[in-house]
Design a protein around this motif. Structure first.
Motif, mmCIF file in Angstrom:
data_model
loop_
_atom_site.group_PDB
_atom_site.id
_atom_site.type_symbol
_atom_site.label_atom_id
_atom_site.label_comp_id
_atom_site.label_asym_id
_atom_site.label_seq_id
_atom_site.Cartn_x
_atom_site.Cartn_y
_atom_site.Cartn_z
ATOM 1 N N MET A 23 8.563 0.290 14.458
ATOM 2 C CA MET A 23 7.221 0.043 13.920
ATOM 3 C C MET A 23 7.150 -1.297 13.195
ATOM 4 O O MET A 23 6.176 -2.028 13.304
ATOM 5 N N LEU A 24 8.208 -1.617 12.435
ATOM 6 C CA LEU A 24 8.232 -2.885 11.698
ATOM 7 C C LEU A 24 9.557 -3.585 11.921
ATOM 8 O O LEU A 24 10.626 -2.974 11.791
ATOM 9 N N ARG A 25 9.484 -4.865 12.275
ATOM 10 C CA ARG A 25 10.690 -5.682 12.433
ATOM 11 C C ARG A 25 10.507 -6.970 11.627
ATOM 12 O O ARG A 25 9.630 -7.782 11.939
ATOM 13 N N VAL A 26 11.302 -7.127 10.619
ATOM 14 C CA VAL A 26 11.326 -8.356 9.825
ATOM 15 C C VAL A 26 12.600 -9.091 10.202
ATOM 16 O O VAL A 26 13.699 -8.546 10.063
ATOM 17 N N ALA A 42 -6.014 -8.785 7.034
ATOM 18 C CA ALA A 42 -5.884 -8.651 8.485
ATOM 19 C C ALA A 42 -4.731 -7.708 8.834
ATOM 20 O O ALA A 42 -4.807 -6.948 9.806
ATOM 21 N N ARG A 43 -3.676 -7.732 8.044
ATOM 22 C CA ARG A 43 -2.563 -6.804 8.272
ATOM 23 C C ARG A 43 -2.989 -5.377 7.947
ATOM 24 O O ARG A 43 -2.567 -4.425 8.607
ATOM 25 N N ALA A 44 -3.838 -5.235 6.923
ATOM 26 C CA ALA A 44 -4.357 -3.907 6.581
ATOM 27 C C ALA A 44 -5.172 -3.340 7.739
ATOM 28 O O ALA A 44 -5.055 -2.156 8.079
ATOM 29 N N TYR A 45 -6.003 -4.171 8.358
ATOM 30 C CA TYR A 45 -6.804 -3.712 9.478
ATOM 31 C C TYR A 45 -5.943 -3.311 10.669
ATOM 32 O O TYR A 45 -6.380 -2.529 11.519
ATOM 33 N N ARG A 46 -4.735 -3.824 10.736
ATOM 34 C CA ARG A 46 -3.827 -3.480 11.830
ATOM 35 C C ARG A 46 -2.927 -2.305 11.488
ATOM 36 O O ARG A 46 -2.038 -1.963 12.258
ATOM 37 N N GLY A 47 -3.128 -1.716 10.306
ATOM 38 C CA GLY A 47 -2.422 -0.468 9.999
ATOM 39 C C GLY A 47 -1.335 -0.571 8.966
ATOM 40 O O GLY A 47 -0.444 0.288 8.919
ATOM 41 N N MET A 48 -1.362 -1.593 8.112
ATOM 42 C CA MET A 48 -0.367 -1.730 7.057
ATOM 43 C C MET A 48 -1.018 -1.453 5.709
ATOM 44 O O MET A 48 -2.043 -2.033 5.366
ATOM 45 N N SER A 49 -0.428 -0.554 4.950
ATOM 46 C CA SER A 49 -0.960 -0.189 3.642
ATOM 47 C C SER A 49 0.181 -0.188 2.631
ATOM 48 O O SER A 49 1.330 0.069 2.996
ATOM 49 N N ARG A 50 -0.135 -0.463 1.358
ATOM 50 C CA ARG A 50 0.931 -0.503 0.353
ATOM 51 C C ARG A 50 0.430 -0.061 -1.013
ATOM 52 O O ARG A 50 -0.777 -0.091 -1.291
ATOM 53 N N ILE A 109 2.102 2.049 8.965
ATOM 54 C CA ILE A 109 3.252 1.939 8.079
ATOM 55 C C ILE A 109 2.766 1.874 6.639
ATOM 56 O O ILE A 109 1.783 1.198 6.324
ATOM 57 N N LEU A 110 3.452 2.599 5.772
ATOM 58 C CA LEU A 110 3.099 2.689 4.363
ATOM 59 C C LEU A 110 4.209 2.067 3.541
ATOM 60 O O LEU A 110 5.365 2.494 3.619
ATOM 61 N N THR A 122 9.992 -13.981 10.942
ATOM 62 C CA THR A 122 8.837 -13.323 11.541
ATOM 63 C C THR A 122 8.682 -11.897 11.014
ATOM 64 O O THR A 122 9.653 -11.256 10.614
ATOM 65 N N VAL A 123 7.430 -11.428 11.035
ATOM 66 C CA VAL A 123 7.105 -10.045 10.695
ATOM 67 C C VAL A 123 6.359 -9.455 11.892
ATOM 68 O O VAL A 123 5.273 -9.925 12.241
ATOM 69 N N MET A 124 6.958 -8.452 12.519
ATOM 70 C CA MET A 124 6.361 -7.804 13.688
ATOM 71 C C MET A 124 5.921 -6.400 13.299
ATOM 72 O O MET A 124 6.716 -5.611 12.778
ATOM 73 N N LEU A 125 4.650 -6.080 13.543
ATOM 74 C CA LEU A 125 4.114 -4.754 13.267
ATOM 75 C C LEU A 125 3.700 -4.107 14.576
ATOM 76 O O LEU A 125 2.796 -4.600 15.256
ATOM 77 N N ASP A 126 4.376 -3.043 14.938
ATOM 78 C CA ASP A 126 4.063 -2.297 16.157
ATOM 79 C C ASP A 126 3.989 -3.226 17.371
ATOM 80 O O ASP A 126 3.087 -3.118 18.203
ATOM 81 N N GLY A 127 4.941 -4.153 17.452
ATOM 82 C CA GLY A 127 5.039 -5.054 18.591
ATOM 83 C C GLY A 127 4.214 -6.319 18.503
ATOM 84 O O GLY A 127 4.303 -7.187 19.374
ATOM 85 N N GLU A 128 3.407 -6.467 17.445
ATOM 86 C CA GLU A 128 2.556 -7.647 17.283
ATOM 87 C C GLU A 128 3.097 -8.537 16.172
ATOM 88 O O GLU A 128 3.438 -8.054 15.088
#
Length: 260
Positions: free
Chosen positions: A1-4, A72-80, A171-172, A57-63
């Motif tokens: 889901m997340l690759r840093v 913009a990251r929040a709109y793609r499903g990242m919350s904290r 991802i939370l 790089t920061v990859m979220l769900d392949g993007e």
């Protein structure tokens, strides 16, 4: 889901992060640990878009989201959540939680201002969903109409978790979710975080100093020390790693070898 991958972050001549890579698998709890000043919060700020690293790089769900702003990251499903409580005083628990759902709403400013039927219907649906899916799941039923400033610290931390969860993130990110809590509150929060993974199938990445909680709920643990990665693996593997023992205890190489 997340690759840093290979993140480098410097402030002037200070290297906050040097070659840090962290992977969070879908549907698992991954914890990032390390002594104070290890770079954990800096890493979270890079992942969520508050800091722009010099490289990596920061990859979220392949993007690749490395160049995207936090919203913009929040709109793609990242919350904290944040280490310090950031709730809105003068508002109820329910209203604070509902604010976290703004990324899922379709109506705009004009329709909201004029009170159009779409906005009213969407607001009613959101209210029902929040009460059913989030308030009940996090056992906030009895305090949902209370003002947040009137509640105990542990409850306020749980409300922050609810607000982050209501947007249904992929991802939370949890920044020290049990900091300042007593033993009972920590146990409750650990149970709720596991519930997020098990019942919502949400990927969780967390920073935490409480090693008891980390080792109990995590599927994977990554360890930082002075901005550099020193270990990664299952809780049992990390617990027995000599480099981790040295980083936490400040022991000499010989003493670590004997202890390990």
């Amino acid at each position: 889901m997340l690759r840093v991958e290979n993140v480098q972050l410097s402030f002037g001549g200070v290297h906050a992060l040097s070659g840090v890579s962290v992977h969070a698998k879908k549907g698992e709890i991954t914890s990032v640990i390390g002594p104070n000043g290890a770079g954990k919060t800096s890493l979270f700020n890079v992942i969520s878009g508050f800091y722009k690293p010099q490289s990596g790089t920061v990859m979220l769900d392949g993007e690749d989201v490395s160049s995207l702003k936090p919203h913009a990251r929040a709109y793609r499903g990242m919350s904290r959540t944040f280490q310090n409580i950031a709730l809105f005083h003068g508002m109820t628990v329910l209203d604070n939680i509902k604010l976290g759902a703004h990324t899922n709403l379709r109506s705009g400013v004009l329709s909201a201002g004029f009170g159009l039927s779409l906005t009213r219907r969407e607001e009613d649906e959101l209210d029902q969903r929040v009460r059913r899916d989030v308030v009940e799941a996090l056992e906030l039923d009895t305090v949902q109409n209370h003002y947040v400033e009137d509640l105990a610290y542990g409850l306020q931390k749980r409300i922050e978790l609810a607000r982050a969860l209501v947007m249904k993130p992929k991802i939370l990110l949890l920044d020290e979710p049990v900091a300042g809590m007593n033993r009972e509150e920590k146990q409750e929060m650990g149970r709720f975080v596991r519930g997020v993974r098990d019942n919502w199938n949400t990927t969780v990445l967390l920073i935490e100093h409480d090693m008891g909680m980390v080792m109990k709920i995590s599927d994977h643990v990554a360890v930082l020390s002075f901005g550099k990665p020193i270990a990664s693996g299952t809780p049992d593997e990390v617990r027995a790693n000599p480099a981790v023992i040295k980083a936490y205890l400040g022991a000499s190489d010989d003493a670590v070898t004997e202890k390990a």
